[in-house]
Design an enzyme around this catalytic site. Structure first.
Site, PDB file in Angstrom:
ATOM      1  CD  GLU A   1      -1.100   0.060   3.544  1.00  0.00           C
ATOM      2  OE1 GLU A   1      -1.493  -1.075   4.364  1.00  0.00           O
ATOM      3  OE2 GLU A   1      -1.798   1.200   3.868  1.00  0.00           O
TER       4      GLU A   1
ATOM      5  CB  CYS B   1      -2.593  -4.442   6.423  1.00  0.00           C
ATOM      6  SG  CYS B   1      -1.991  -2.885   7.147  1.00  0.00           S
TER       7      CYS B   1
ATOM      8  CG  HIS C   1      -2.624  -6.424  10.553  1.00  0.00           C
ATOM      9  ND1 HIS C   1      -1.601  -6.172   9.823  1.00  0.00           N
ATOM     10  CD2 HIS C   1      -3.416  -5.363  10.662  1.00  0.00           C
ATOM     11  CE1 HIS C   1      -1.308  -4.986  10.088  1.00  0.00           C
ATOM     12  NE2 HIS C   1      -2.544  -4.207  10.337  1.00  0.00           N
TER      13      HIS C   1
HETATM   14  P1  HMG Z   1      -3.320   6.815  21.418  1.00  0.00           P
HETATM   15  O1  HMG Z   1      -4.331   7.792  21.558  1.00  0.00           O
HETATM   16  O2  HMG Z   1      -1.822   7.361  21.432  1.00  0.00           O
HETATM   17  O3  HMG Z   1      -3.115   5.860  22.795  1.00  0.00           O
HETATM   18  O4  HMG Z   1      -3.636   5.602  20.375  1.00  0.00           O
HETATM   19  P2  HMG Z   1      -3.959   5.388  23.873  1.00  0.00           P
HETATM   20  O5  HMG Z   1      -4.119   6.467  24.717  1.00  0.00           O
HETATM   21  O6  HMG Z   1      -5.202   4.621  23.191  1.00  0.00           O
HETATM   22  O7  HMG Z   1      -3.100   4.307  24.596  1.00  0.00           O
HETATM   23  C1  HMG Z   1      -2.722   3.038  23.930  1.00  0.00           C
HETATM   24  C2  HMG Z   1      -2.754   2.083  24.959  1.00  0.00           C
HETATM   25  O8  HMG Z   1      -1.528   2.142  25.938  1.00  0.00           O
HETATM   26  C3  HMG Z   1      -4.102   1.771  25.812  1.00  0.00           C
HETATM   27  O9  HMG Z   1      -4.075   0.784  26.054  1.00  0.00           O
HETATM   28  C4  HMG Z   1      -3.658   2.704  27.099  1.00  0.00           C
HETATM   29  O10 HMG Z   1      -4.540   2.487  28.326  1.00  0.00           O
HETATM   30  C5  HMG Z   1      -2.133   2.489  27.173  1.00  0.00           C
HETATM   31  P3  HMG Z   1      -5.740  -0.058  25.947  1.00  0.00           P
HETATM   32  O11 HMG Z   1      -6.569   0.682  26.855  1.00  0.00           O
HETATM   33  O12 HMG Z   1      -6.248   0.263  24.342  1.00  0.00           O
HETATM   34  O13 HMG Z   1      -5.454  -1.440  26.193  1.00  0.00           O
HETATM   35  N1  HMG Z   1      -1.440   3.421  28.155  1.00  0.00           N
HETATM   36  C6  HMG Z   1      -0.425   2.845  28.965  1.00  0.00           C
HETATM   37  N2  HMG Z   1       0.046   1.481  29.426  1.00  0.00           N
HETATM   38  C7  HMG Z   1       0.838   1.495  30.407  1.00  0.00           C
HETATM   39  N3  HMG Z   1       1.233   2.740  31.074  1.00  0.00           N
HETATM   40  C8  HMG Z   1       0.747   3.874  30.607  1.00  0.00           C
HETATM   41  C9  HMG Z   1       0.024   4.001  29.681  1.00  0.00           C
HETATM   42  N4  HMG Z   1      -0.659   5.094  28.971  1.00  0.00           N
HETATM   43  C10 HMG Z   1      -1.423   4.518  28.000  1.00  0.00           C
HETATM   44  N5  HMG Z   1       1.634   5.139  31.217  1.00  0.00           N
HETATM   45  C11 HMG Z   1      -3.635   4.137  18.736  1.00  0.00           C
HETATM   46  C12 HMG Z   1      -3.263   4.226  20.033  1.00  0.00           C
HETATM   47  C13 HMG Z   1      -3.364   2.570  18.315  1.00  0.00           C
HETATM   48  C14 HMG Z   1      -5.222   4.469  18.349  1.00  0.00           C
HETATM   49  C15 HMG Z   1      -2.982   4.952  17.756  1.00  0.00           C
HETATM   50  O14 HMG Z   1      -1.549   4.604  17.729  1.00  0.00           O
HETATM   51  C16 HMG Z   1      -3.161   4.878  16.194  1.00  0.00           C
HETATM   52  O15 HMG Z   1      -3.754   5.750  15.855  1.00  0.00           O
HETATM   53  N6  HMG Z   1      -2.420   4.038  15.315  1.00  0.00           N
HETATM   54  C17 HMG Z   1      -2.361   3.785  14.022  1.00  0.00           C
HETATM   55  C18 HMG Z   1      -3.656   3.072  13.741  1.00  0.00           C
HETATM   56  C19 HMG Z   1      -3.752   1.608  13.929  1.00  0.00           C
HETATM   57  O16 HMG Z   1      -2.825   1.240  14.323  1.00  0.00           O
HETATM   58  N7  HMG Z   1      -5.071   1.074  14.178  1.00  0.00           N
HETATM   59  C20 HMG Z   1      -4.821  -0.507  14.642  1.00  0.00           C
HETATM   60  C21 HMG Z   1      -6.085  -1.140  13.889  1.00  0.00           C
HETATM   61  S1  HMG Z   1      -6.360  -0.860  12.113  1.00  0.00           S
HETATM   62  C22 HMG Z   1      -5.016  -1.892  11.181  1.00  0.00           C
HETATM   63  O17 HMG Z   1      -4.579  -2.766  12.028  1.00  0.00           O
HETATM   64  C23 HMG Z   1      -4.804  -1.544   9.879  1.00  0.00           C
HETATM   65  C24 HMG Z   1      -3.449  -1.006   9.836  1.00  0.00           C
HETATM   66  O18 HMG Z   1      -2.355  -1.578   9.964  1.00  0.00           O
HETATM   67  C25 HMG Z   1      -3.440  -0.179   8.471  1.00  0.00           C
HETATM   68  C26 HMG Z   1      -3.822  -0.956   7.073  1.00  0.00           C
HETATM   69  O19 HMG Z   1      -4.526  -1.910   7.252  1.00  0.00           O
HETATM   70  O20 HMG Z   1      -3.282  -0.650   6.077  1.00  0.00           O
HETATM   71  C27 HMG Z   1      -3.206   0.389  10.721  1.00  0.00           C
END
Ligand code: HMG
Length: 398
Positions: free
Chosen positions: A83, A115, A237
């Site tokens: 992609e 992906c 994935h």
């Molecule tokens: P964010 O807002 O930076 O993070 O976004 P958050 O606030 O949701 O925190 C992440 C996790 O860390 C949470 O865990 C927090 O609790 C934890 P959860 O509640 O989800 O289990 N956390 C902590 N843990 C320990 N100590 C601490 C602490 N602070 C927070 N101090 C997000 C995270 C993944 C949304 C962001 O990184 C993002 O937008 N990433 C890109 C999109 C993505 O990866 N999506 C995944 C599904 S889609 C997919 O897989 C397709 C893709 O590969 C593309 C394709 O298909 O081509 C992306």
């Protein structure tokens, strides 16, 4: 060919870029608590392309490893899934074909669906082999995940290429014919052709991933696919490795209550590579499979689930039976060498590389050698990408 002839993965090799940024270094500059990266999303480092590396150079690296072992005599098709396309018309695989010095009698094509692309390529390859069992199909998944600086996605960047040689009587894993599918139009993650970084609705993407897992799994079960308790584990994935845990919890909720869950050590074994490579998009699932195989003994005849998710979205749940003797065909040391050969970059160098762009007006750019790998993008000349090989491959001639 007898209908029960096994078809699947005869070889699997991945390669990555020359550079890496650790999450500790990133955290020093974003102010994030490092526990959020290490425990929250399960990431420790991300591969960063040098100025002269892209999906073509990584794909050529991974394919060279496979062809050095198997030659190109039986190869009739090369499918590059990505992609991170470098051209709207020409298939990136044609550059790879040229870099590898492959014979002209090969069909080369590029596939895209976020992906998920490599899994579609795998299924198309299996169908081609069913039609011509003496032939091999080379599938290569190659991607660079780039998000805007200071965005939530930044910590989930990464890059890698995984090459899979598909054939009859595979040495590594045979694909089950039953698979579950799920397609749904959702704007969770996308990249319009005028952008170099992806747009993402993080929360929506997590929900869409889990919904698609559910849809693909239920379809798989409806079609008579193996039940969860028959599976040694599931390779998911991994946009970040904690996603595998979220997905697995979700899958367990869908299984009958009597189901004995596959053990969590097995799930952890699928995450070793992705936690230091980052999201390699369409290659990510196959790095998870490589990680499981490279870190687990005794998988002979084990059934393993594979969940492929591509935003937008298309998903597939399939299973593969690991071939007895698979351990003799692994590349554990090579994979670990590809990771440890990366030079760690500081935040400023990372920023500079992130900001860099190639000319879009036809002007000439000479890119100084930076890659530690065998192939590099030497420059752009009159809208043409110029690739070169710094080390001669030893691929057996056709
Ligand atoms: P964010 O807002 O930076 O993070 O976004 P958050 O606030 O949701 O925190 C992440 C996790 O860390 C949470 O865990 C927090 O609790 C934890 P959860 O509640 O989800 O289990 N956390 C902590 N843990 C320990 N100590 C601490 C602490 N602070 C927070 N101090 C997000 C995270 C993944 C949304 C962001 O990184 C993002 O937008 N990433 C890109 C999109 C993505 O990866 N999506 C995944 C599904 S889609 C997919 O897989 C397709 C893709 O590969 C593309 C394709 O298909 O081509 C992306």
């Amino acid at each position: 060919m007898p209908p029960d002839t096994p078809i699947g993965i005869h070889d699997l090799a991945f390669r990555t870029t020359s550079l890496a940024l650790t999450h500790s270094e990133l955290a020093r500059h974003t102010g994030a608590n490092i526990a959020k990266y290490h425990q929250g999303i399960g990431q420790y480092a991300m591969s960063i392309p040098a100025a002269d590396e892209d999906i073509v150079t990584m794909a050529a690296e991974a394919c060279t490893a496979v062809l050095e072992r198997h030659g190109s005599e039986r190869l009739r098709t090369l499918i590059l899934a990505t992609e991170t396309g470098v051209d709207q018309a020409k298939a990136a695989g044609v550059y790879v074909h040229s870099l590898l010095g492959l014979p002209p009698q090969i069909r080369v094509v590029e596939l895209k669906q976020a992906c998920y692309g490599a899994t579609a390529a795998l299924q198309f390859a299996a169908a081609l082999v069913r039609q011509a069992p003496d032939e091999h199909v080379l599938v290569v998944a190659s991607d660079i995940a780039r998000y805007d600086l200071n965005s939530p996605g930044e910590a989930t960047q990464g890059a890698a290429a995984a090459a899979l040689l598909i054939g009859a009587h595979p040495a590594v894993a045979a694909l089950d014919r039953i698979s579950g599918l799920h397609t749904h139009d959702v704007m969770d993650f996308w990249r319009p052709t005028y952008r170099t970084t992806a747009l993402v609705d993080g929360r929506k993407s997590l929900d869409a991933y889990l919904e698609a897992l559910e849809g693909a799994w239920l379809d798989h079960q409806k079609r008579g696919g193996l039940p969860l308790q028959s599976l040694h584990t599931v390779c998911y994935h991994q946009p970040f490795t904690r996603m595998a845990n979220k997905a697995h919890r979700h899958l367990l909720r869908l299984a009958p209550t009597s189901t004995r869950a596959p053990d969590s050590t097995a799930l952890a074994a699928t995450t070793h590579y992705n936690r230091t490579v980052g999201n390699s998009y369409t290659a990510s699932l196959y790095l998870a499979l490589a990680s499981l195989l490279d870190h687990t003994a005794g998988l002979d005849d084990a059934d393993v689930g594979l969940f492929s998710y591509g935003s937008g979205c298309v998903a597939e749940f399939l299973t593969a039976r690991i071939t007895p003797g698979y351990q003799q065909h692994l590349r554990t040391e090579e994979h670990s060498a590809a990771l440890s050969a990366r030079r760690r970059v500081g935040y400023d160098e990372y920023r500079q590389l992130h900001d860099q762009s190639l000319p879009t007006d036809g002007s000439t750019l000479h890119i100084p050698g930076a890659s530690r790998n065998a192939y590099r993008l030497a420059g752009i000349d009159a809208h043409r990408r110029i690739y070169c090989r710094t080390v001669q491959p030893t691929i057996a001639p056709a």
